[in-house]
Design a protein around this motif. Sequence first.
Motif, PDB file in Angstrom:
ATOM      1  N   CYS A  93       0.796  -1.166   0.109  1.00 51.85           N
ATOM      2  CA  CYS A  93       0.037  -0.032   0.003  1.00 51.85           C
ATOM      3  C   CYS A  93       0.821   1.362   0.016  1.00 51.85           C
ATOM      4  O   CYS A  93       0.310   2.448  -0.242  1.00 51.85           O
ATOM      5  CB  CYS A  93      -1.055   0.127   1.263  1.00 51.85           C
ATOM      6  N   HIS A  94       1.973   1.148   0.441  1.00 53.38           N
ATOM      7  CA  HIS A  94       2.996   2.424   0.375  1.00 53.38           C
ATOM      8  C   HIS A  94       4.182   2.291  -0.389  1.00 53.38           C
ATOM      9  O   HIS A  94       5.183   1.625  -0.044  1.00 53.38           O
ATOM     10  CB  HIS A  94       3.547   2.379   2.018  1.00 53.38           C
ATOM     11  N   ALA A  95       3.887   2.796  -1.435  1.00 50.99           N
ATOM     12  CA  ALA A  95       4.970   2.727  -2.544  1.00 50.99           C
ATOM     13  C   ALA A  95       6.241   3.541  -2.027  1.00 50.99           C
ATOM     14  O   ALA A  95       5.993   4.412  -1.461  1.00 50.99           O
ATOM     15  CB  ALA A  95       4.614   3.394  -3.761  1.00 50.99           C
ATOM     16  N   VAL A  96       7.352   3.262  -2.696  1.00 53.80           N
ATOM     17  CA  VAL A  96       8.589   3.928  -2.322  1.00 53.80           C
ATOM     18  C   VAL A  96       8.399   5.497  -2.754  1.00 53.80           C
ATOM     19  O   VAL A  96       8.570   6.394  -2.051  1.00 53.80           O
ATOM     20  CB  VAL A  96       9.735   3.348  -2.832  1.00 53.80           C
ATOM     21  N   LYS A  97       7.912   5.660  -4.137  1.00 55.90           N
ATOM     22  CA  LYS A  97       7.538   7.065  -4.609  1.00 55.90           C
ATOM     23  C   LYS A  97       6.084   7.076  -5.074  1.00 55.90           C
ATOM     24  O   LYS A  97       5.801   6.805  -6.133  1.00 55.90           O
ATOM     25  CB  LYS A  97       8.491   7.397  -5.550  1.00 55.90           C
ATOM     26  N   ALA A 102      -0.019   9.372  -1.250  1.00 54.81           N
ATOM     27  CA  ALA A 102      -0.078   8.477  -0.225  1.00 54.81           C
ATOM     28  C   ALA A 102       1.258   8.473   0.765  1.00 54.81           C
ATOM     29  O   ALA A 102       2.064   9.112   0.114  1.00 54.81           O
ATOM     30  CB  ALA A 102      -0.212   7.133  -0.331  1.00 54.81           C
ATOM     31  N   THR A 103       1.218   8.026   1.944  1.00 51.15           N
ATOM     32  CA  THR A 103       2.411   8.145   2.613  1.00 51.15           C
ATOM     33  C   THR A 103       3.507   7.168   1.970  1.00 51.15           C
ATOM     34  O   THR A 103       3.489   5.991   1.907  1.00 51.15           O
ATOM     35  CB  THR A 103       1.987   7.615   4.107  1.00 51.15           C
ATOM     36  N   PRO A 104       4.821   7.654   1.723  1.00 51.59           N
ATOM     37  CA  PRO A 104       5.832   6.816   1.194  1.00 51.59           C
ATOM     38  C   PRO A 104       6.393   6.078   2.106  1.00 51.59           C
ATOM     39  O   PRO A 104       6.111   6.033   3.236  1.00 51.59           O
ATOM     40  CB  PRO A 104       6.820   7.843   0.786  1.00 51.59           C
ATOM     41  N   LEU A 105       6.895   4.805   1.432  1.00 56.09           N
ATOM     42  CA  LEU A 105       7.366   3.569   2.526  1.00 56.09           C
ATOM     43  C   LEU A 105       8.128   4.028   3.201  1.00 56.09           C
ATOM     44  O   LEU A 105       8.120   3.537   4.535  1.00 56.09           O
ATOM     45  CB  LEU A 105       7.974   2.371   1.421  1.00 56.09           C
ATOM     46  N   MET A 106       9.539   4.692   3.128  1.00 58.72           N
ATOM     47  CA  MET A 106      10.157   5.074   4.292  1.00 58.72           C
ATOM     48  C   MET A 106       9.713   5.963   5.206  1.00 58.72           C
ATOM     49  O   MET A 106       9.960   5.413   6.570  1.00 58.72           O
ATOM     50  CB  MET A 106      11.568   5.973   3.527  1.00 58.72           C
ATOM     51  N   ARG A 107       8.813   6.734   4.933  1.00 54.94           N
ATOM     52  CA  ARG A 107       8.044   7.466   5.834  1.00 54.94           C
ATOM     53  C   ARG A 107       7.202   6.592   6.661  1.00 54.94           C
ATOM     54  O   ARG A 107       7.060   6.998   7.915  1.00 54.94           O
ATOM     55  CB  ARG A 107       7.468   8.678   5.185  1.00 54.94           C
ATOM     56  N   ALA A 108       6.673   5.812   6.024  1.00 50.12           N
ATOM     57  CA  ALA A 108       5.446   4.732   6.843  1.00 50.12           C
ATOM     58  C   ALA A 108       6.274   4.100   7.892  1.00 50.12           C
ATOM     59  O   ALA A 108       5.713   4.037   9.044  1.00 50.12           O
ATOM     60  CB  ALA A 108       4.831   3.848   5.638  1.00 50.12           C
TER      61      ALA A 108
END
Length: 133
Positions: A93-97, A102-108
């Motif tokens: 659900c959280h793509a890198v970019k 949506a909330t990016p993966l690292m930020r998630a």
Amino acid sequence: MHRKNIVKLAASMLTILALVAFYMVPVAMSQDDMTQVPADAFGTLERPRVAFAHDAHNEKAGIEECVVCHHGKTEDGKMDKENSSEGDPCSSCHAVKPTDGATPLMRAYHRQCITCHEAKGAGPVACGQCHAK
Ligand code: HEC
Ligand code: HEC
Ligand code: HEC
Ligand code: HEC
């Protein structure tokens, strides 16, 4: 039994065995054995991988509800705090970019891990504590 039926029976037994094997593999490699947060989605990493012994961490931290980390997604695209998504990687659900805001993966990961550690006053909060060599 006719030969044809024996062949049919053997074929269906093989199918069942194949299905059992297919579903056993994820069980054998379940969260019990997780020692690091999966990081494949990022491609080349800038930082050392993050240690995370799933079950031991959650036991020590006293977290009982899976949905605390594995929230789902509501039909209108919001975070679903009732229905858990355990087994789905965060990256599903959280793509890198992300291109949809949506909330990016690292930020998630950062928000989930660090927010709780700060709130509890326990667990790592500095870069080098999580991204340790
Ligand atoms: C502190 C946060 C946290 C809690 C609480 C938590 N998990 Fe997880 N879990 C994770 C993270 C992070 C991953 C890795 C997700 C990814 O692949 O992006 C994960 C992965 C998994 C996986 C996939 C395992 C694999 O090897 O691919 C399963 C299954 C799972 N969790 C089940 C559960 C269940 C069941 C519970 C409740 C008993 C639970 N989790 C509670 C953080 C948590
Ligand atoms: C089934 C889809 C889905 C999965 C799987 C999922 N999320 Fe989310 N997450 C969402 C949605 C939808 C939102 C709200 C929109 C947004 O911020 O992208 C959200 C929001 C967030 C937020 C922002 C919350 C806030 O306070 O604003 C964080 C942090 C987060 N997710 C972390 C994670 C982590 C870590 C994982 C894996 C353990 C994960 N998510 C797995 C759907 C998902
Ligand atoms: C809901 C709260 C919560 C979330 C979410 C959470 N943690 Fe923790 N974590 C804790 C607590 C509480 C401790 C301290 C446990 C103790 O030692 O008493 C801790 C301790 C740790 C430790 C120290 C070693 C250990 O395993 O005890 C590491 C490493 C860690 N967390 C990594 C992570 C990572 C990586 C994530 C995100 C994928 C994460 N945590 C998400 C609550 C949380
Ligand atoms: C509580 C633990 C935690 C802390 C503190 C933390 N991170 Fe992370 N970070 C993660 C997790 C979990 C991931 C996803 C898994 C991975 O990359 O190993 C991640 C991913 C990343 C990524 C993307 C993957 C890569 O290596 O390219 C970067 C960059 C990153 N973090 C930088 C930082 C920086 C800079 C800091 C300090 C400002 C920081 N992190 C603090 C847990 C943490």
